[in-house]
Design a protein around this motif. Structure first.
Motif, mmCIF file in Angstrom:
data_model
loop_
_atom_site.group_PDB
_atom_site.id
_atom_site.type_symbol
_atom_site.label_atom_id
_atom_site.label_comp_id
_atom_site.label_asym_id
_atom_site.label_seq_id
_atom_site.Cartn_x
_atom_site.Cartn_y
_atom_site.Cartn_z
ATOM 1 N N THR A 91 0.827 -1.207 0.000
ATOM 2 C CA THR A 91 0.000 0.000 0.000
ATOM 3 C C THR A 91 0.862 1.258 0.000
ATOM 4 N N VAL A 92 1.868 1.283 0.851
ATOM 5 C CA VAL A 92 2.749 2.451 0.931
ATOM 6 C C VAL A 92 3.535 2.617 -0.368
ATOM 7 N N THR A 120 4.690 2.097 7.670
ATOM 8 C CA THR A 120 3.859 2.287 8.847
ATOM 9 C C THR A 120 2.492 2.807 8.429
ATOM 10 N N LEU A 121 1.510 2.602 9.297
ATOM 11 C CA LEU A 121 0.166 3.083 9.002
ATOM 12 C C LEU A 121 0.080 4.601 9.019
ATOM 13 N N THR A 122 0.971 5.254 9.735
ATOM 14 C CA THR A 122 0.961 6.709 9.743
ATOM 15 C C THR A 122 1.355 7.285 8.385
ATOM 16 N N GLN A 123 1.898 6.444 7.501
ATOM 17 C CA GLN A 123 2.221 6.901 6.140
ATOM 18 C C GLN A 123 1.022 6.838 5.205
ATOM 19 N N ALA A 268 -5.890 4.195 2.457
ATOM 20 C CA ALA A 268 -5.421 4.236 1.074
ATOM 21 C C ALA A 268 -3.922 4.540 1.072
ATOM 22 N N PRO A 269 -3.278 4.418 -0.075
ATOM 23 C CA PRO A 269 -1.854 4.770 -0.148
ATOM 24 C C PRO A 269 -1.619 6.238 0.188
ATOM 25 N N PRO A 270 -0.402 6.587 0.498
ATOM 26 C CA PRO A 270 -0.080 7.997 0.728
ATOM 27 C C PRO A 270 -0.173 8.790 -0.573
ATOM 28 N N GLN A 319 -4.057 5.294 18.415
ATOM 29 C CA GLN A 319 -3.911 3.852 18.536
ATOM 30 C C GLN A 319 -2.472 3.423 18.287
ATOM 31 N N ASP A 320 -1.836 4.026 17.306
ATOM 32 C CA ASP A 320 -0.450 3.707 16.989
ATOM 33 C C ASP A 320 0.452 3.956 18.198
ATOM 34 N N THR A 321 0.245 5.074 18.856
ATOM 35 C CA THR A 321 1.048 5.413 20.031
ATOM 36 C C THR A 321 0.769 4.450 21.184
#
Length: 333
Positions: A91-92, A120-123, A268-270, A319-321
């Motif tokens: 995805t990234v 990472t999901l933050t991307q 979605a992708p960045p 959530q990531d944190t």
């Protein structure tokens, strides 16, 4: 024995994607709600094996979009591996591709740390949080453990002997559920014998076949087998009893002060365009508002937790944190 209340909101979620190729929808073509025409060629990437919670949610969403005439030609495909991080990396890597998205949830959040993923999901581009679902502790029909307290007593006596299976890699919801449960009942989580399976599709036969003493996962993944008498649910992890399992106690009602809720959403992708992001959110919003989706929520015992865009992005960051902090405590990140 002292107990400690732990409330952890997590999850697993789905991803929906516009099909590759010239027939894909754009902001000016087949945008849901603008010309009444369904979106063409949606694709849903599921980052683990068929049969699990991500897969079930994605295929349910695809069917609802078709039935409600929100989309046509919806495809679902699986790209398993490394707790979902193979799909996350894909995805990234698809930066700017507004016609691809991924189903995800806490399993991918945790796996991105435990697998040391470069992606990472933050991307990613947050699209929508869809549902929440309680977890369940299940055993095969011939298990010697008749109640959750029977199981806990045996587990405390010899934690390493009592194997627990989950449909996620370390850091995912099925892993963190028994870790939280162990801490709550006074077992050192580092002593837990956790066996990881790639999704509920692989976990189910392991529980049915007695390869693990009990399973921990979203209750919806076991409903068919529970109704068929092949599995027994010892407890659910919600605050209140589950309508679909009316005779099953919550952990709290059994004297174990733990509440645990899973969630699922779509990213979605960045770097996708605002127009493509709007197509996704409009389509998902129409799905959420449909009678067909509401019927699926009731049927599967899913809790509606729909938020989109920036609001979902803020939730995902929190959530990531939270997950990173917990995994550090367990020595896994």
């Amino acid at each position: 024995m002292a107990t400690r209340k732990s409330v952890l909101v997590m999850g697993v979620a789905m991803a929906t994607a516009l099909a590759l190729g010239g027939c894909g929808a754009t902001a000016g073509q087949d945008e849901p709600g603008e010309d009444g025409k369904p979106v063409a060629g949606l694709r849903i990437m599921v980052p683990n094996s068929p049969g699990g919670g991500y897969d079930t949610t994605a295929r349910t969403a695809a069917k609802v979009m078709e039935d409600a005439k929100i989309a046509t030609g919806v495809q679902v495909f699986n790209l398993p591996g490394a707790g979902g991080t193979v799909g996350l990396q894909r995805t990234v890597n698809e930066k700017g591709n507004g016609k691809l998205a991924m189903q995800m949830g806490l399993g991918v959040v945790g796996a991105s740390y435990t697998s040391k993923s470069a992606a990472t999901l933050t991307q990613t581009t947050p699209l929508a949080k869809m549902i929440e679902e309680a977890g369940a502790v299940v055993v095969p029909k011939d298990s010697p453990y008749k109640t959750i307290n029977d199981l806990v007593a045996a587990w405390k006596a010899d934690p390493k002997k009592i194997a627990v299976g989950g449909g996620s890699s370390p850091g995912g919801p099925d892993h963190l559920l028994p870790m939280q449960l162990a801490k709550t009942v006074g077992i050192d989580p580092r002593q837990v014998n956790y066996v990881s399976y790639d999704g509920g599709g692989e976990l189910l036969p392991a529980v049915l076949g007695g390869k693990v003493a009990f399973g921990a996962s979203g209750f919806g993944e076991f409903l068919d087998q529970v109704e068929a008498g092949q599995l027994r649910v010892l407890a659910v992890t919600s605050e209140a009893p589950i309508d679909a399992l009316k005779d099953v106690p919550t952990l709290k009602s059994a004297g174990i002060d733990l509440v645990f809720t899973n969630w699922r959403g779509i990213v979605a992708p960045p770097g996708i365009s605002d127009a493509d992001k709007k197509v996704w959110i409009d389509a998902l919003t129409k799905m959420h508002e449909s009678a067909e989706w509401k019927a699926e929520l009731a049927k599967r015992g899913w809790t509606d937790a729909f938020v989109t865009g920036d609001e979902f992005g803020a939730f995902l960051t929190a959530q990531d944190t939270s997950v990173a902090d917990l995994l550090k405590q367990l020595g896994l990140a």
